[in-house]
Design a protein around this motif. Structure first.
Motif, PDB file in Angstrom:
ATOM      1  N   ARG A   1      31.743  46.830  26.134  1.00  0.00           N
ATOM      2  CA  ARG A   1      31.444  48.530  26.580  1.00  0.00           C
ATOM      3  C   ARG A   1      33.059  49.353  26.589  1.00  0.00           C
ATOM      4  O   ARG A   1      33.143  49.965  26.322  1.00  0.00           O
ATOM      5  N   ARG A   2      33.637  48.045  27.409  1.00  0.00           N
ATOM      6  CA  ARG A   2      34.501  48.723  28.782  1.00  0.00           C
ATOM      7  C   ARG A   2      36.049  47.408  27.991  1.00  0.00           C
ATOM      8  O   ARG A   2      35.675  46.774  28.379  1.00  0.00           O
ATOM      9  N   GLN A   3      36.689  47.953  27.606  1.00  0.00           N
ATOM     10  CA  GLN A   3      38.213  47.099  27.640  1.00  0.00           C
ATOM     11  C   GLN A   3      38.431  46.104  28.948  1.00  0.00           C
ATOM     12  O   GLN A   3      39.280  47.468  30.177  1.00  0.00           O
ATOM     13  N   ILE A   4      38.772  44.860  29.025  1.00  0.00           N
ATOM     14  CA  ILE A   4      39.482  45.072  30.170  1.00  0.00           C
ATOM     15  C   ILE A   4      40.911  44.999  30.497  1.00  0.00           C
ATOM     16  O   ILE A   4      41.407  44.851  29.480  1.00  0.00           O
ATOM     17  N   PRO A   5      41.419  45.822  31.403  1.00  0.00           N
ATOM     18  CA  PRO A   5      42.243  46.109  31.462  1.00  0.00           C
ATOM     19  C   PRO A   5      43.707  44.290  31.835  1.00  0.00           C
ATOM     20  O   PRO A   5      43.242  44.008  31.904  1.00  0.00           O
ATOM     21  N   ILE A   6      44.904  44.754  30.939  1.00  0.00           N
ATOM     22  CA  ILE A   6      45.360  43.247  31.506  1.00  0.00           C
ATOM     23  C   ILE A   6      45.720  43.410  32.724  1.00  0.00           C
ATOM     24  O   ILE A   6      45.667  41.757  32.969  1.00  0.00           O
ATOM     25  N   LYS A   7      45.563  43.632  33.922  1.00  0.00           N
ATOM     26  CA  LYS A   7      45.682  43.403  35.612  1.00  0.00           C
ATOM     27  C   LYS A   7      44.978  42.419  35.542  1.00  0.00           C
ATOM     28  O   LYS A   7      44.706  41.491  35.985  1.00  0.00           O
ATOM     29  N   LYS A   8      43.631  43.052  34.926  1.00  0.00           N
ATOM     30  CA  LYS A   8      42.135  42.583  35.618  1.00  0.00           C
ATOM     31  C   LYS A   8      41.903  41.386  34.734  1.00  0.00           C
ATOM     32  O   LYS A   8      41.337  40.076  35.088  1.00  0.00           O
ATOM     33  N   CYS A   9      42.634  41.014  33.278  1.00  0.00           N
ATOM     34  CA  CYS A   9      42.741  40.068  32.400  1.00  0.00           C
ATOM     35  C   CYS A   9      43.574  38.331  33.232  1.00  0.00           C
ATOM     36  O   CYS A   9      42.779  37.738  33.496  1.00  0.00           O
ATOM     37  N   GLN A  10      44.459  39.054  33.899  1.00  0.00           N
ATOM     38  CA  GLN A  10      45.096  38.149  34.663  1.00  0.00           C
ATOM     39  C   GLN A  10      44.075  37.672  36.367  1.00  0.00           C
ATOM     40  O   GLN A  10      44.687  36.624  36.362  1.00  0.00           O
ATOM     41  N   GLU A  11      43.610  38.334  36.057  1.00  0.00           N
ATOM     42  CA  GLU A  11      42.760  38.360  37.698  1.00  0.00           C
ATOM     43  C   GLU A  11      41.447  37.138  37.431  1.00  0.00           C
ATOM     44  O   GLU A  11      40.812  36.596  38.196  1.00  0.00           O
TER      45      GLU A  11
END
Length: 87
Positions: free
Chosen positions: A40-50
């Motif tokens: 439902r929500r795309q994961i932000p790039i920064k959160k992908c790294q986290e």
């Protein structure tokens, strides 16, 4: 590994509430983790790294956001680190 599969893995290994556990590690609400898992929500790039960091790269950025050019990003980061070291 997909984020959903990682949560199942955690559950199988004794983490009673894996989505809540992951949410606390990422400093987001459980509902946010749920929305990442369902799409439902795309994961932000920064959160992908986290996510990659807190899962010891079991869940990879490339799997979370295949639309993003991670190879370019890694090269860009590597080049900027080289420039910083040379300064």
């Amino acid at each position: 590994m997909k984020l959903r599969d990682y949560c199942s893995y955690l559950k199988q290994n004794g983490v009673e509430h894996p989505r809540e556990h992951l949410a606390s590690l990422l400093k987001v609400k459980k509902g946010t983790v749920d929305s990442y898992i369902t799409g439902r929500r795309q994961i932000p790039i920064k959160k992908c790294q986290e996510v990659a960091k807190v899962t010891d790269s079991v869940v990879r950025c490339e799997e979370l956001r295949p639309d993003f050019d991670w190879e370019f990003f890694k090269n860009l980061k590597k080049n900027s680190e080289i420039v910083e070291q040379a300064s």
